[in-house]
Design a protein around this motif. Sequence first.
Motif, PDB file in Angstrom:
ATOM      1  N   UNK A 128      30.454  53.200  36.620  1.00 58.16           N
ATOM      2  CA  UNK A 128      31.592  52.609  35.956  1.00 58.16           C
ATOM      3  C   UNK A 128      32.424  51.539  36.807  1.00 58.16           C
ATOM      4  N   UNK A 129      32.617  51.970  37.562  1.00 56.55           N
ATOM      5  CA  UNK A 129      33.728  51.850  38.931  1.00 56.55           C
ATOM      6  C   UNK A 129      33.314  50.129  39.582  1.00 56.55           C
ATOM      7  N   UNK A 130      31.629  50.244  39.471  1.00 58.82           N
ATOM      8  CA  UNK A 130      31.566  49.620  40.473  1.00 58.82           C
ATOM      9  C   UNK A 130      31.033  48.084  39.327  1.00 58.82           C
ATOM     10  N   UNK A 131      30.707  48.330  38.525  1.00 56.40           N
ATOM     11  CA  UNK A 131      30.780  47.578  37.155  1.00 56.40           C
ATOM     12  C   UNK A 131      31.871  46.697  36.950  1.00 56.40           C
ATOM     13  N   UNK A 132      33.060  47.272  36.934  1.00 55.34           N
ATOM     14  CA  UNK A 132      34.512  47.139  36.912  1.00 55.34           C
ATOM     15  C   UNK A 132      34.545  46.101  37.803  1.00 55.34           C
ATOM     16  N   UNK A 133      34.628  46.207  38.967  1.00 58.80           N
ATOM     17  CA  UNK A 133      34.802  45.427  40.246  1.00 58.80           C
ATOM     18  C   UNK A 133      32.966  43.982  40.176  1.00 58.80           C
ATOM     19  N   UNK A 134      32.386  44.248  39.955  1.00 66.00           N
ATOM     20  CA  UNK A 134      31.360  43.029  39.718  1.00 66.00           C
ATOM     21  C   UNK A 134      31.956  42.069  38.567  1.00 66.00           C
ATOM     22  N   UNK A 135      32.475  43.018  37.330  1.00 66.43           N
ATOM     23  CA  UNK A 135      32.672  42.029  36.197  1.00 66.43           C
ATOM     24  C   UNK A 135      33.844  41.602  36.346  1.00 66.43           C
ATOM     25  N   UNK A 136      34.587  41.636  37.361  1.00 64.02           N
ATOM     26  CA  UNK A 136      36.261  40.824  38.105  1.00 64.02           C
ATOM     27  C   UNK A 136      34.908  39.302  38.485  1.00 64.02           C
ATOM     28  N   UNK A 137      34.611  40.057  39.635  1.00 61.80           N
ATOM     29  CA  UNK A 137      33.753  38.792  40.904  1.00 61.80           C
ATOM     30  C   UNK A 137      33.042  37.634  39.488  1.00 61.80           C
ATOM     31  N   UNK A 138      32.708  38.296  38.516  1.00 59.54           N
ATOM     32  CA  UNK A 138      32.023  37.609  37.528  1.00 59.54           C
ATOM     33  C   UNK A 138      32.789  36.634  37.174  1.00 59.54           C
ATOM     34  N   UNK A 139      33.861  37.071  36.729  1.00 57.43           N
ATOM     35  CA  UNK A 139      35.156  36.121  35.687  1.00 57.43           C
ATOM     36  C   UNK A 139      35.662  35.390  36.645  1.00 57.43           C
ATOM     37  N   UNK A 140      35.470  35.585  37.523  1.00 59.07           N
ATOM     38  CA  UNK A 140      36.782  34.616  38.812  1.00 59.07           C
ATOM     39  C   UNK A 140      35.538  33.546  39.043  1.00 59.07           C
ATOM     40  N   UNK A 141      34.310  33.744  39.471  1.00 57.37           N
ATOM     41  CA  UNK A 141      32.756  32.252  39.388  1.00 57.37           C
ATOM     42  C   UNK A 141      33.268  32.382  37.840  1.00 57.37           C
ATOM     43  N   UNK A 142      33.493  31.944  36.525  1.00 58.19           N
ATOM     44  CA  UNK A 142      33.077  31.876  35.628  1.00 58.19           C
ATOM     45  C   UNK A 142      31.834  32.181  34.864  1.00 58.19           C
ATOM     46  N   UNK A 143      31.370  32.850  35.076  1.00 60.06           N
ATOM     47  CA  UNK A 143      30.113  33.829  34.111  1.00 60.06           C
ATOM     48  C   UNK A 143      30.862  35.649  33.759  1.00 60.06           C
ATOM     49  N   UNK A 144      29.775  35.268  32.697  1.00 57.96           N
ATOM     50  CA  UNK A 144      30.052  36.441  31.802  1.00 57.96           C
ATOM     51  C   UNK A 144      30.419  37.997  32.512  1.00 57.96           C
ATOM     52  N   UNK A 145      31.164  38.040  32.465  1.00 56.40           N
ATOM     53  CA  UNK A 145      31.549  39.440  33.337  1.00 56.40           C
ATOM     54  C   UNK A 145      30.879  40.226  32.451  1.00 56.40           C
ATOM     55  N   UNK A 146      30.110  40.870  31.630  1.00 56.98           N
ATOM     56  CA  UNK A 146      29.422  41.542  30.164  1.00 56.98           C
ATOM     57  C   UNK A 146      28.076  41.810  31.307  1.00 56.98           C
ATOM     58  N   UNK A 147      27.575  40.789  32.221  1.00 50.87           N
ATOM     59  CA  UNK A 147      26.641  41.232  32.572  1.00 50.87           C
ATOM     60  C   UNK A 147      26.508  41.903  34.125  1.00 50.87           C
ATOM     61  N   UNK A 148      27.625  41.844  34.358  1.00 48.05           N
ATOM     62  CA  UNK A 148      27.589  43.218  35.979  1.00 48.05           C
ATOM     63  C   UNK A 148      27.281  44.193  35.385  1.00 48.05           C
ATOM     64  N   UNK A 149      26.846  45.094  34.290  1.00 44.92           N
ATOM     65  CA  UNK A 149      26.276  46.107  33.870  1.00 44.92           C
ATOM     66  C   UNK A 149      24.921  45.876  34.601  1.00 44.92           C
ATOM     67  N   UNK A 150      23.795  44.815  34.003  1.00 43.96           N
ATOM     68  CA  UNK A 150      22.597  44.359  34.114  1.00 43.96           C
ATOM     69  C   UNK A 150      22.121  43.810  35.515  1.00 43.96           C
ATOM     70  N   UNK A 151      23.362  42.975  36.256  1.00 43.06           N
ATOM     71  CA  UNK A 151      22.934  43.328  38.107  1.00 43.06           C
ATOM     72  C   UNK A 151      23.076  44.074  38.619  1.00 43.06           C
ATOM     73  N   UNK A 152      23.472  45.708  37.975  1.00 41.74           N
ATOM     74  CA  UNK A 152      23.977  46.486  38.807  1.00 41.74           C
ATOM     75  C   UNK A 152      22.472  47.092  39.013  1.00 41.74           C
ATOM     76  N   UNK A 153      22.345  47.449  37.118  1.00 42.84           N
ATOM     77  CA  UNK A 153      20.632  48.300  37.061  1.00 42.84           C
ATOM     78  C   UNK A 153      19.559  47.064  37.284  1.00 42.84           C
ATOM     79  N   UNK A 154      19.922  45.802  37.632  1.00 44.61           N
ATOM     80  CA  UNK A 154      18.515  45.336  38.342  1.00 44.61           C
ATOM     81  C   UNK A 154      18.259  45.935  39.282  1.00 44.61           C
ATOM     82  N   UNK A 155      19.509  45.932  40.490  1.00 43.65           N
ATOM     83  CA  UNK A 155      19.699  46.562  42.480  1.00 43.65           C
ATOM     84  C   UNK A 155      19.560  47.454  41.753  1.00 43.65           C
ATOM     85  N   UNK A 156      19.214  48.784  41.033  1.00 43.62           N
ATOM     86  CA  UNK A 156      19.503  49.892  41.198  1.00 43.62           C
ATOM     87  C   UNK A 156      17.359  50.526  41.563  1.00 43.62           C
ATOM     88  N   UNK A 157      16.707  49.684  41.902  1.00 43.73           N
ATOM     89  CA  UNK A 157      15.471  49.197  41.746  1.00 43.73           C
ATOM     90  C   UNK A 157      15.092  49.868  42.999  1.00 43.73           C
TER      91      UNK A 157
END
Length: 192
Positions: A128-157
């Motif tokens: 949850x903490x990592x997702x919030x951090x990634x979502x903030x950076x995504x928003x700064x980049x103009x990307x959908x912040x709701x993609x944060x969980x997907x990025x984390x789940x993909x790198x979990x591999x």
Amino acid sequence: MAIAETKPETRDLILDACDRIMARYGFRKMTMDDLAQEAGVSKRTIYVYFRSKEEVGLSSIGRVVQRAAEEMARIGEENADPLDRLRRMLEARVMARVDAVQDYHHSLDELFEVVRPAYMARRKETFKAESALVARILAEAGCPPESADALLLATNAFLPYSLSVRELGRPEEIRRRLLAMIDLLIYGVHQR
């Protein structure tokens, strides 16, 4: 019973000893006597900091995760391109863990076998903490912040608890494959 005053450096000394023992013998073979001898403290001192061998192991994992989170947060605060920071944050998320456990890869499975339920509960908070951090950076980049969980789940591999470091490959190989995946993920999120 009064709890003795604890010192962070003694706790780290014990966890450092745990890491060294796991690298040599594995988690199953480690005893509290071994840990006390390796750390240069009494067994009683260990019990001031940890209730059990399992808690020592869980805390060792927790320390690795905390260090990765601190590195991600540090990168997130830099004054650099958000997508570059995101790329480096995702890399740090995985590689900090891989680098920390590569010497005791054979005992990681043993450790997770014992502490998995407690670890999974803690993992939810970390995610949850990592997702919030990634979502903030995504928003700064103009990307959908709701993609944060997907990025984390993909790198979990690529995380050591998913596969052992040995199964994943040498750290340089893991990094190469991870960066290729991160580039693909960021491209996809940025194009969305």
